[in-house]
Scaffold this motif. Structure first.
Motif, PDB file in Angstrom:
ATOM      1  N   ALA A 244       0.818  -1.254  -0.265  1.00  0.00           N
ATOM      2  CA  ALA A 244      -0.175   0.004   0.001  1.00  0.00           C
ATOM      3  C   ALA A 244       1.231   1.579   0.140  1.00  0.00           C
ATOM      4  O   ALA A 244       0.698   2.388   0.418  1.00  0.00           O
ATOM      5  N   ASP A 245       2.207   0.918   0.587  1.00  0.00           N
ATOM      6  CA  ASP A 245       2.816   2.465  -0.144  1.00  0.00           C
ATOM      7  C   ASP A 245       2.913   3.185   0.701  1.00  0.00           C
ATOM      8  O   ASP A 245       2.260   4.361   0.782  1.00  0.00           O
ATOM      9  N   LEU A 246       2.467   2.927   1.836  1.00  0.00           N
ATOM     10  CA  LEU A 246       2.101   3.275   3.193  1.00  0.00           C
ATOM     11  C   LEU A 246       3.591   4.479   3.068  1.00  0.00           C
ATOM     12  O   LEU A 246       4.304   3.846   4.217  1.00  0.00           O
TER      13      LEU A 246
END
Length: 94
Positions: free
Chosen positions: A78-80
């Motif tokens: 999710a590329d947090l």
């Protein structure tokens, strides 16, 4: 939860037992636990639950590994953007 088992010779009307009644009728508590959880109260409050060994084994069975759980996370990829707090180290305990 109503405490309906006040006299040792009374039959429980549901799956709730006073501690004294459960002690006096332990075999019956265990027999009834085969069909459903039995709640034991102390001072009118739920204090313990007796379940069958089969139910306990089902509840504590581990399904998969931690790695499998993390890989299946909906947040994976999710590329947090997380910020790490750079606090000072804690003092060592003697």
């Amino acid at each position: 939860m109503a405490d309906r088992n006040t006299a040792p010779d009374s039959l429980p009307t549901d799956d709730t037992w006073t501690l004294a009644n459960a002690k006096a009728r332990l075999s019956e508590v265990i027999d009834r636990a085969q069909t459903g959880p039995q709640v034991i109260t102390r001072h009118g409050k739920p204090n313990a639950v007796v379940v069958s060994a089969e139910e306990w084994a089902r509840k504590v069975a581990r399904i998969g590994t931690l790695a499998e759980f993390l890989l299946a996370s909906p947040l994976r990829g999710a590329d947090l953007e997380l910020e790490r707090v750079h606090d000072a180290p804690r003092d060592e305990m003697p």
